[in-house]
Scaffold this motif. Structure first.
Motif, PDB file in Angstrom:
ATOM      1  N   THR A  67      -7.731  -0.972  -1.264  1.00  0.00           N
ATOM      2  CA  THR A  67      -7.916   0.210  -0.424  1.00  0.00           C
ATOM      3  C   THR A  67      -9.100   1.050  -0.882  1.00  0.00           C
ATOM      4  N   GLN A 127       2.005   6.718  -6.938  1.00  0.00           N
ATOM      5  CA  GLN A 127       0.921   7.558  -7.437  1.00  0.00           C
ATOM      6  C   GLN A 127       1.352   9.016  -7.533  1.00  0.00           C
ATOM      7  N   VAL A 128       2.228   9.449  -6.644  1.00  0.00           N
ATOM      8  CA  VAL A 128       2.631  10.858  -6.620  1.00  0.00           C
ATOM      9  C   VAL A 128       4.044  11.085  -7.148  1.00  0.00           C
ATOM     10  N   THR A 176       0.726  -3.097  -6.935  1.00  0.00           N
ATOM     11  CA  THR A 176       0.250  -1.764  -6.580  1.00  0.00           C
ATOM     12  C   THR A 176      -1.160  -1.515  -7.119  1.00  0.00           C
ATOM     13  N   SER A 189      -4.208  -0.814  -4.530  1.00  0.00           N
ATOM     14  CA  SER A 189      -5.038   0.380  -4.671  1.00  0.00           C
ATOM     15  C   SER A 189      -6.515   0.007  -4.782  1.00  0.00           C
ATOM     16  N   LYS A 249       0.913   4.227  -2.877  1.00  0.00           N
ATOM     17  CA  LYS A 249       0.772   5.661  -2.602  1.00  0.00           C
ATOM     18  C   LYS A 249       1.965   6.441  -3.136  1.00  0.00           C
ATOM     19  N   LEU A 250       3.156   5.903  -2.942  1.00  0.00           N
ATOM     20  CA  LEU A 250       4.360   6.603  -3.376  1.00  0.00           C
ATOM     21  C   LEU A 250       4.403   6.732  -4.895  1.00  0.00           C
ATOM     22  N   ARG A 254       0.831  -1.201   0.000  1.00  0.00           N
ATOM     23  CA  ARG A 254       0.000   0.000   0.000  1.00  0.00           C
ATOM     24  C   ARG A 254       0.869   1.255   0.000  1.00  0.00           C
ATOM     25  N   ALA A 255       1.959   1.210   0.770  1.00  0.00           N
ATOM     26  CA  ALA A 255       2.876   2.351   0.795  1.00  0.00           C
ATOM     27  C   ALA A 255       3.488   2.577  -0.583  1.00  0.00           C
TER      28      ALA A 255
END
Length: 334
Positions: A151, A110-111, A144, A148, A107-108, A103-104
């Motif tokens: 989540t 994605q940005v 990932t 996603s 998120k990473l 999950r981390a």
């Protein structure tokens, strides 16, 4: 520096280095007054960043551990290093790198700016980690996407290859990703089959989130790990294993997975394993061979037979290698 948001980000970036910053130095760095620094420190505290202040001639500010994890600022090199590390761990289902790490990573990534994504991919493609087990590695991007969807509670579509090679298309409500330390599995509700299923992630291809939201259903068992264990147990028949080792129990235990069962000390230099396993015959034979000591398999008969055949193949392979080496040596001498 009159842009307050930009100044706060720069101040936070400085405070995240492991040192104490005098207020005057921070003011010089950001080209503002010490009073502005004090106000900005209060703003960071209001946002949940635990900034500690010490008084005196050598006093200053430093970021300390708090009760919650605030957002962190990473420079380019730090972001790339973290992404590469998480990708490497996730792609090989390393024990201890579980769904939270995936999950981390989701998120990473994605940005991450496109230039950093390119650096991460280049680094990963240029390196080859020492894989374990049967080499069933997976693309971290697959993980990932799945993480996603879990989540975000989005329905997921993907192509799936079963153990017999059959190819199907699946649409599921993803519940959890589970790492066994050996492989990754997705626990999900299969909409077409109207039942819960587990999917080996290394057999999944082209996953994508459909955007359709769903309300998670209740699992038949307590949690995803328990459901996966019971699902795997139903597929694999039990095998009563009885093996004697010519080595102390402490030595043998250090070379076997803890889940394989307890060892019984049978003397100063020997121990015995009596347990029931649901692993494949090939896997059990390989684990026994890797203990690196003399051993005798008593049960089951199919394990004894498999070890006998495996030993014969290895002996013939070693003999062939020796013959080729001898022939090459004679040719060189002549």
């Amino acid at each position: 520096m009159t842009d307050t948001p930009a100044r706060l980000l720069n101040l936070l970036s400085l405070l995240q280095t492991p040192r104490e910053w005098p207020g005057s130095e921070l003011a010089d760095r950001l080209d503002v007054s010490p009073r502005t620094i004090r106000r900005d420190i209060d703003r960071l505290r209001d946002l949940g960043y635990p900034v500690e202040a010490s008084r005196g001639s050598v006093g200053g500010y430093r970021l300390v551990a708090g009760t919650a994890m605030p957002p962190l600022l990473l420079d380019d090199e730090e972001a790339v290093a973290i992404a590469v590390g998480l990708r490497a761990g996730a792609g090989h289902a390393i024990e201890g790198v579980d769904e939270a790490a995936v999950r981390a990573l989701a998120k990473l990534e994605q940005v991450l700016p496109s230039r950093l994504r390119h650096r991460v991919s280049t680094l990963q493609n240029a390196t080859m980690p020492l894989a374990r087990g049967d080499g069933s590695t997976i693309d971290p991007q697959t993980l990932t996407v799945m993480a996603s969807a879990v989540t975000g509670r989005e329905r997921l579509r993907f192509a799936y290859r079963a153990g017999d090679g059959a190819e199907t298309r699946r649409q599921v409500e993803p519940y959890r990703l589970v790492s066994t330390g050996w492989r990754w599995y997705l626990v999900a509700y299969d909409l077409e089959r109207e039942d819960w299923r587990t999917f080996r992630v290394d057999r999944v291809s082209n996953p994508f989130a459909t955007g359709a939201r769903f309300t998670p259903r209740e699992l038949p068992t307590g949690d995803a790990a328990e459901f996966l264990s019971s699902s795997m147990a139903r597929r694999q028949p039990e095998m009563a294993v009885d093996v004697s080792f010519a080595a102390p129990a402490e030595f043998v235990a250090s070379r076997l997975p803890a889940s394989i069962g307890p060892l019984e000390q049978t003397g100063e230099h020997g121990c015995r394993l009596r347990t029931v396993l649901k692993d494949s015959l090939e896997w059990v034979a390989l684990r026994l061979a890797l203990v690196d000591c003399e051993f005798t398999a008593h049960q089951p008969p199919q394990l004894v037979s498999y070890l006998h055949d495996l030993g014969g193949r290895l002996t013939r392979a070693a003999a062939s290698s020796s013959s080729e080496a001898a022939a090459s040596s004679e040719a060189g001498a002549s």
